[in-house]
Design an enzyme around this catalytic site. Sequence first.
Site, short mmCIF file in Angstrom:
data_model
loop_
_atom_site.label_atom_id
_atom_site.label_comp_id
_atom_site.label_asym_id
_atom_site.label_seq_id
_atom_site.Cartn_x
_atom_site.Cartn_y
_atom_site.Cartn_z
N ARG A 16 0.83 -1.20 0.00
CA ARG A 16 0.00 0.00 0.00
C ARG A 16 0.86 1.25 0.00
O ARG A 16 1.86 1.30 0.70
CB ARG A 16 -0.91 0.01 1.23
CG ARG A 16 -2.23 0.71 0.99
CD ARG A 16 -3.13 0.66 2.21
NE ARG A 16 -3.60 -0.68 2.53
CZ ARG A 16 -4.36 -0.95 3.59
NH1 ARG A 16 -4.72 0.01 4.40
NH2 ARG A 16 -4.77 -2.18 3.83
N SER A 105 -8.30 0.18 0.58
CA SER A 105 -9.08 -0.13 1.78
C SER A 105 -9.72 1.13 2.36
O SER A 105 -10.49 1.80 1.71
CB SER A 105 -8.21 -0.86 2.79
OG SER A 105 -8.99 -1.35 3.84
N HIS A 106 -9.36 1.46 3.61
CA HIS A 106 -9.97 2.64 4.26
C HIS A 106 -9.00 3.82 4.30
O HIS A 106 -9.25 4.80 4.98
CB HIS A 106 -10.40 2.28 5.69
CG HIS A 106 -9.26 1.85 6.55
ND1 HIS A 106 -8.75 0.58 6.49
CD2 HIS A 106 -8.50 2.54 7.43
CE1 HIS A 106 -7.72 0.50 7.34
NE2 HIS A 106 -7.55 1.66 7.90
N LYS A 115 -4.22 -6.43 -2.28
CA LYS A 115 -4.43 -7.54 -1.34
C LYS A 115 -4.41 -8.82 -2.16
O LYS A 115 -5.01 -8.88 -3.23
CB LYS A 115 -5.78 -7.40 -0.62
CG LYS A 115 -5.82 -6.25 0.37
CD LYS A 115 -7.17 -6.17 1.10
CE LYS A 115 -7.16 -5.01 2.10
NZ LYS A 115 -8.48 -4.80 2.75
N ASP A 244 -16.41 -0.59 5.06
CA ASP A 244 -15.23 0.20 4.74
C ASP A 244 -15.12 0.32 3.22
O ASP A 244 -15.99 -0.16 2.48
CB ASP A 244 -13.97 -0.40 5.38
CG ASP A 244 -13.52 -1.69 4.72
OD1 ASP A 244 -14.35 -2.35 4.08
OD2 ASP A 244 -12.33 -2.04 4.86
N ASP A 246 -13.49 -1.03 0.83
CA ASP A 246 -13.46 -2.18 -0.09
C ASP A 246 -14.35 -3.32 0.37
O ASP A 246 -14.27 -4.43 -0.16
CB ASP A 246 -12.02 -2.65 -0.34
CG ASP A 246 -11.36 -3.26 0.89
OD1 ASP A 246 -11.68 -2.84 2.02
OD2 ASP A 246 -10.50 -4.14 0.73
N ASP A 248 -14.65 -5.25 3.07
CA ASP A 248 -14.29 -6.45 3.83
C ASP A 248 -14.38 -6.24 5.35
O ASP A 248 -14.16 -7.16 6.12
CB ASP A 248 -12.91 -7.00 3.43
CG ASP A 248 -11.76 -6.03 3.68
OD1 ASP A 248 -11.99 -4.94 4.24
OD2 ASP A 248 -10.62 -6.37 3.31
N ARG A 249 -14.74 -5.01 5.79
CA ARG A 249 -14.92 -4.77 7.22
C ARG A 249 -16.30 -4.17 7.47
O ARG A 249 -16.75 -3.31 6.74
CB ARG A 249 -13.85 -3.80 7.76
CG ARG A 249 -12.46 -4.42 7.72
CD ARG A 249 -11.44 -3.59 8.46
NE ARG A 249 -11.43 -2.23 7.97
CZ ARG A 249 -11.40 -1.16 8.77
NH1 ARG A 249 -11.41 -1.29 10.08
NH2 ARG A 249 -11.36 0.05 8.25
N HIS A 331 -13.18 -6.99 10.74
CA HIS A 331 -13.03 -8.15 9.86
C HIS A 331 -13.71 -9.32 10.56
O HIS A 331 -13.37 -9.64 11.70
CB HIS A 331 -11.54 -8.53 9.68
CG HIS A 331 -10.75 -7.56 8.86
ND1 HIS A 331 -10.79 -7.54 7.48
CD2 HIS A 331 -9.86 -6.60 9.21
CE1 HIS A 331 -9.97 -6.61 7.02
NE2 HIS A 331 -9.39 -6.02 8.05
#
Length: 467
Positions: A16, A105-106, A115, A244, A246, A248-249, A331
């Site tokens: 990242r 992501s966030h 990822k 979030d 993407d 995934d959370r 997650h």
Amino acid sequence: MSHTFDPTVLREYDIRGIIGETLGVEDARAIGRGFATLLTRAGGRIVAVGYDGRTSSPILEQALVEGLNASGCDVVRVGMGPTPMLYYAEASDEQVDGGIQITGSHNPANYNGFKMVFQGRPFFGEDILTIGKMAAAGDWDDGTGTSKTRDIMGAYIDRMLQGLEGVDLSAMSNLKIAWDNGNGAAGPALEALAARLPGEHHLLFTEVDGNFPNHHPDPTVEANLEDLRAVVAEKNLDFGVAFDGDGDRIGAIDGQGRVIWGDQLLMIYAEDLLARMPGSTIIADVKASRALFDHVAQHGGKPVMWKTGHSLIKSKMKETASPLAGEMSGHVFFADDYYGFDDALYAGIRLLLASARLGKSVTDLRSAMPEMINTPEMRFQVDESRKFAAIDEVKARLADSSAMVDGTDGVRVTNDDGWWLLRASNTQDVLVARAESETEAGLDRLMAQIDEQLSLSGLERGENAGH
């Protein structure tokens, strides 16, 4: 041919960086070449590639695919969507050997990253450092690969909805729920999903916009849940779910607007799961409340405390055959009748299901939890060279302490007042602290113990890290 990455972008769980500063198209191409070389040497060939809604994602995706092809991998391009949709593409197709999602992501809008999944397992830690070493040495195989586009969104939605089979949907048809996508990549999937769920659904910010014009897509920060709270209150809804950037959370609030934190969501999921699968092992990270571990045990499960980090938790689930795990960060991993990866959309469905199967509203489930007094996650900067050493010093000093000291990930100390945690972040040059008690006075004593240990190691929490 060789390539050198900015040293800050190769991180513990992913790659990242900041677009145009520490991360760009040449990096994407090099990641493709390294990943493809490792995969073909391991006997694999086909890689699924997806990307999130950031403005920089399409150009990185193009370069990544070129790199994968140049080292002999065939690519299945699943297009824009949430990270779990890419995981689904990898897990549900036996011919696909690996997957890469381009996502920041966030992180703020000017960040992006990657990822990865490699032959069904998380690709992290040493794997990521290997990509860096191979690039520096130009250790890439040459080959030619193909690329084709596949629309999997419909199949992905169908698969998530399988969870509703055999459940009395009348219990769910009265539910009224708000969903806040925060302009993240899960928007189109959320719209398709909500249209097919029982109950009444109010959707916020489903338009994908990589500039995040409404609020930052990080549901673990309470300020980002204000829009969700307002809708739940105004329309008198049962609860609200947030994602979030993407997807995934998960974050959530109950009908009274109270936040349901990651460990509290896991309490609800665990109660539902243990009614059907008694004796199951349920994993949570070291930042989780003692109330969660007690709750799992009270409902006949085996609680396991493990290291923070989605890749580490996924690996531990495989090792222990655990059907459910989660982290404070939101997650949540379901492996009972799903694939064991973190999918916030699926976790949203499971919250509806838990409420229906347990015959209790999410608000009642939240109200039944013990009122612990805890600090938020406190983060303070510590020099990279000191962060792990300081934790080792604390461990050594507490070696003959009368308190219960758990060294799974940093130091978690439990005593009569509750518990406190000090651990080094794997992704930044910070130490993370957290404490929890049943009383304010107890919490103050725990914080004093943290401060004492820090000062003995020549450190302090700093201004922005107070309780």
